[in-house]
Design a protein around this motif. Structure first.
Motif, PDB file in Angstrom:
ATOM      1  N   ASP A 263      -3.507  -0.653   1.853  1.00 44.00           N
ATOM      2  CA  ASP A 263      -2.550  -0.566   2.946  1.00 44.00           C
ATOM      3  C   ASP A 263      -2.090  -1.973   3.335  1.00 44.00           C
ATOM      4  O   ASP A 263      -2.718  -2.975   2.973  1.00 44.00           O
ATOM      5  CB  ASP A 263      -3.198   0.086   4.167  1.00 44.00           C
ATOM      6  CG  ASP A 263      -3.492   1.569   3.981  1.00 44.00           C
ATOM      7  OD1 ASP A 263      -3.026   2.151   2.979  1.00 44.00           O
ATOM      8  OD2 ASP A 263      -4.209   2.132   4.832  1.00 44.00           O
ATOM      9  N   GLY A 264      -0.994  -2.056   4.083  1.00 48.05           N
ATOM     10  CA  GLY A 264      -0.574  -3.321   4.634  1.00 48.05           C
ATOM     11  C   GLY A 264       0.733  -3.843   4.108  1.00 48.05           C
ATOM     12  O   GLY A 264       1.516  -3.122   3.470  1.00 48.05           O
ATOM     13  N   ASN A 265       0.982  -5.136   4.368  1.00 50.20           N
ATOM     14  CA  ASN A 265       2.264  -5.775   4.085  1.00 50.20           C
ATOM     15  C   ASN A 265       2.115  -6.789   2.955  1.00 50.20           C
ATOM     16  O   ASN A 265       1.173  -7.587   2.957  1.00 50.20           O
ATOM     17  CB  ASN A 265       2.768  -6.488   5.337  1.00 50.20           C
ATOM     18  CG  ASN A 265       2.698  -5.609   6.579  1.00 50.20           C
ATOM     19  OD1 ASN A 265       3.111  -4.460   6.549  1.00 50.20           O
ATOM     20  ND2 ASN A 265       2.152  -6.144   7.667  1.00 50.20           N
TER      21      ASN A 265
ATOM     22  N   ALA B 228       7.236  -1.474   9.706  1.00 48.27           N
ATOM     23  CA  ALA B 228       5.883  -1.893   9.337  1.00 48.27           C
ATOM     24  C   ALA B 228       5.051  -2.183  10.579  1.00 48.27           C
ATOM     25  O   ALA B 228       3.866  -1.820  10.663  1.00 48.27           O
ATOM     26  CB  ALA B 228       5.940  -3.113   8.429  1.00 48.27           C
ATOM     27  N   ARG B 229       5.652  -2.822  11.556  1.00 45.72           N
ATOM     28  CA  ARG B 229       4.919  -3.185  12.770  1.00 45.72           C
ATOM     29  C   ARG B 229       4.442  -1.946  13.521  1.00 45.72           C
ATOM     30  O   ARG B 229       3.271  -1.855  13.931  1.00 45.72           O
ATOM     31  CB  ARG B 229       5.800  -4.037  13.676  1.00 45.72           C
ATOM     32  CG  ARG B 229       5.118  -4.444  14.980  1.00 45.72           C
ATOM     33  CD  ARG B 229       6.000  -5.304  15.860  1.00 45.72           C
ATOM     34  NE  ARG B 229       6.395  -6.526  15.156  1.00 45.72           N
ATOM     35  CZ  ARG B 229       7.596  -6.727  14.603  1.00 45.72           C
ATOM     36  NH1 ARG B 229       8.529  -5.780  14.678  1.00 45.72           N
ATOM     37  NH2 ARG B 229       7.875  -7.847  13.968  1.00 45.72           N
TER      38      ARG B 229
ATOM     39  N   HIS C 222      -1.433   5.070   7.407  1.00 49.47           N
ATOM     40  CA  HIS C 222      -1.610   4.540   6.057  1.00 49.47           C
ATOM     41  C   HIS C 222      -0.212   4.252   5.506  1.00 49.47           C
ATOM     42  O   HIS C 222       0.589   5.166   5.303  1.00 49.47           O
ATOM     43  CB  HIS C 222      -2.328   5.554   5.158  1.00 49.47           C
ATOM     44  CG  HIS C 222      -3.783   5.692   5.477  1.00 49.47           C
ATOM     45  ND1 HIS C 222      -4.694   4.681   5.250  1.00 49.47           N
ATOM     46  CD2 HIS C 222      -4.484   6.726   6.000  1.00 49.47           C
ATOM     47  CE1 HIS C 222      -5.892   5.084   5.615  1.00 49.47           C
ATOM     48  NE2 HIS C 222      -5.796   6.313   6.084  1.00 49.47           N
ATOM     49  N   TYR C 223       0.080   2.981   5.295  1.00 46.89           N
ATOM     50  CA  TYR C 223       1.383   2.608   4.763  1.00 46.89           C
ATOM     51  C   TYR C 223       1.224   1.345   3.919  1.00 46.89           C
ATOM     52  O   TYR C 223       0.283   0.558   4.093  1.00 46.89           O
ATOM     53  CB  TYR C 223       2.400   2.366   5.885  1.00 46.89           C
ATOM     54  CG  TYR C 223       2.248   1.009   6.537  1.00 46.89           C
ATOM     55  CD1 TYR C 223       3.031  -0.080   6.109  1.00 46.89           C
ATOM     56  CD2 TYR C 223       1.297   0.782   7.532  1.00 46.89           C
ATOM     57  CE1 TYR C 223       2.860  -1.338   6.679  1.00 46.89           C
ATOM     58  CE2 TYR C 223       1.129  -0.460   8.105  1.00 46.89           C
ATOM     59  CZ  TYR C 223       1.910  -1.522   7.673  1.00 46.89           C
ATOM     60  OH  TYR C 223       1.744  -2.771   8.228  1.00 46.89           O
ATOM     61  N   GLN C 224       2.177   1.150   2.993  1.00 45.19           N
ATOM     62  CA  GLN C 224       2.289  -0.109   2.256  1.00 45.19           C
ATOM     63  C   GLN C 224       3.739  -0.552   2.326  1.00 45.19           C
ATOM     64  O   GLN C 224       4.638   0.210   1.975  1.00 45.19           O
ATOM     65  CB  GLN C 224       1.864   0.049   0.796  1.00 45.19           C
ATOM     66  CG  GLN C 224       1.825  -1.275   0.025  1.00 45.19           C
ATOM     67  CD  GLN C 224       1.328  -1.119  -1.408  1.00 45.19           C
ATOM     68  OE1 GLN C 224       2.130  -1.086  -2.347  1.00 45.19           O
ATOM     69  NE2 GLN C 224       0.010  -1.005  -1.578  1.00 45.19           N
TER      70      GLN C 224
ATOM     71  N   ALA D 207       1.710   0.104  11.639  1.00 44.36           N
ATOM     72  CA  ALA D 207       0.393  -0.532  11.747  1.00 44.36           C
ATOM     73  C   ALA D 207      -0.213  -0.287  13.129  1.00 44.36           C
ATOM     74  O   ALA D 207      -1.407   0.022  13.253  1.00 44.36           O
ATOM     75  CB  ALA D 207       0.507  -2.022  11.462  1.00 44.36           C
TER      76      ALA D 207
END
Length: 400
Positions: free
Chosen positions: A84-86, A352-353, A361-363, A356
């Motif tokens: 997950d994440g940026n 995205a912000r 759950h993200y990419q 989170a």
């Protein structure tokens, strides 16, 4: 919303890099982008030849203050499929091996059919007159008045990929994509399914109803903040898919993915957001999370910009897993109409912000040296994106 769609009845999700840059120039208009030429303050716009070309979008720095903190990857590298994440991609975008046809890999079968507006109870068809756009509402610069949209027929094309490993009679997981047919997706699935990296799945690639942005059929389908398009797919498309391709489709929302680019991307999230009982997984390139909805809806006055402005922050978290991408030269509208809601990079950064903050759950992938729905980036990342979006799925038949 998205300027990635052109004025063809059946649009591919990807364009060549050259056509993307050309469309980006056409689309830098306020308060929405459009494949139609437009003028700043009249109800109708002059022909395209009378309009000077607009400058290309600026190149944004992923480390700009206010953007999300992201992990910079070595040039050519892609994120792990389980992370997950940026992430920030380097400027080189070579195709992933799984995007090339592999002779030894079993090939799926593609079934194709058309759908007519005359047969739809949900979308009887509209179109905006060529060479026209709209004007801003003097009382609200975020609201567009379109006077040249009218009923019009359309025909849409649907392509259905059925993998060689599908076991007839089993309920197949599936991915439904916008702006089809998307042949690149079918190629990727041949390899990924053979390598057991994703479930055996059907891919349904649906063409839009033509046009782009406010007043068009495509805009009505993809930019409307409601469950209407998902209901169209569920009630009018999927039954035809099962009959034409001789498959059984899963009802489990965890076994269903929505996918798209530009307005097709925001549409993919709209489908899952308004019908989470149908879809839990979303994959978007250059998602048009901007103010592009028409007709105006006071319940979502800023269109898909509402996702990061109000809906996600102010709603209980939904069971949605999201992979999303934006390019450093993605669409940017200096917005002479003054809504300040037409920067695709800012929109995706904001997404995205808030994702989170709510624990989704993200990419999120920020791609350097990339335009709108960038072909090179998709060729580089689609296999990993598909692996990510299917993380956590428990295989339930369909040949595995």
């Amino acid at each position: 919303h998205s300027c990635d769609t052109r004025e063809f009845p059946m649009l591919r999700l990807l364009r060549t890099a050259a056509s993307l840059e050309f469309m980006a120039a056409l689309c830098l208009i306020a308060p929405a982008t459009s494949a139609f030429p437009q003028a700043p303050a009249t109800a109708t716009a002059p022909p395209a030849s009378a309009r000077p070309p607009r400058p290309a979008p600026p190149t944004r720095d992923p480390n700009t203050p206010g953007y999300v903190s992201a992990r910079e990857l070595p040039d050519g590298a892609i994120p792990p499929a389980d992370a997950d994440g940026n992430f920030i991609l380097g400027p080189t975008h070579n195709p992933a091996q799984d995007m090339t046809v592999q002779p030894e890999v079993p090939k799926g079968t593609v079934f194709e059919f058309t759908m007519s507006s005359a047969d739809s109870k949900i979308y009887p068809g509209i179109a905006r007159d060529p060479g026209t756009f709209g004007t801003s509402d003097p009382a609200d610069p975020a609201k567009l008045i379109v006077t040249t949209s009218h009923p019009a027929p359309y025909t849409r094309h649907v392509a259905v990929y059925v993998p060689a490993q599908y076991v007839p009679g089993t309920a197949a997981p599936f991915i439904v994509g916008a702006d089809g047919p998307d042949r690149a997706l079918f190629t990727a699935l041949d390899s990924l399914i053979a390598e057991h990296k994703v479930p055996v799945q059907v891919a349904i690639s649906i063409g839009n109803g033509s046009g782009d942005a406010q007043g068009s059929e495509r805009g009505l389908e993809y930019d409307t903040m409601s469950g209407r398009y998902a209901e169209f797919v569920e009630n009018e498309v999927l039954p035809l898919v099962e009959a034409q391709a001789h498959v059984k489709l899963a009802h489990d929302p965890d076994a269903r993915v929505t996918m798209g680019g530009s307005s097709g991307g925001s549409c993919a999230l709209i489908m899952a957001w308004y019908h989470p009982e149908w879809y839990h997984r979303v994959l978007t390139y250059s998602g048009t999370y901007v103010n592009q909805q028409w007709p105006y809806n006071p319940q979502s006055p800023h269109g898909a910009w509402e996702f990061h402005e109000h809906l996600i922050p102010n709603s209980p978290s939904k069971p949605i897993r999201l992979w999303m991408e934006v390019g450093d030269r993605d669409l940017f509208n200096p917005n002479p109409l003054g809504d300040h809601m037409h920067d695709w990079v800012v929109a995706n950064e904001n997404m995205a912000r808030v994702l989170a903050a709510k624990g989704y759950h993200y990419q999120f992938v920020f791609a350097r040296n990339a335009g709108h729905v960038d072909r090179g980036v998709k060729q580089q990342t689609l296999p990993e994106a598909l692996e990510y979006v299917w993380q956590g799925y428990t295989v339930k038949g369909a040949g595995q």
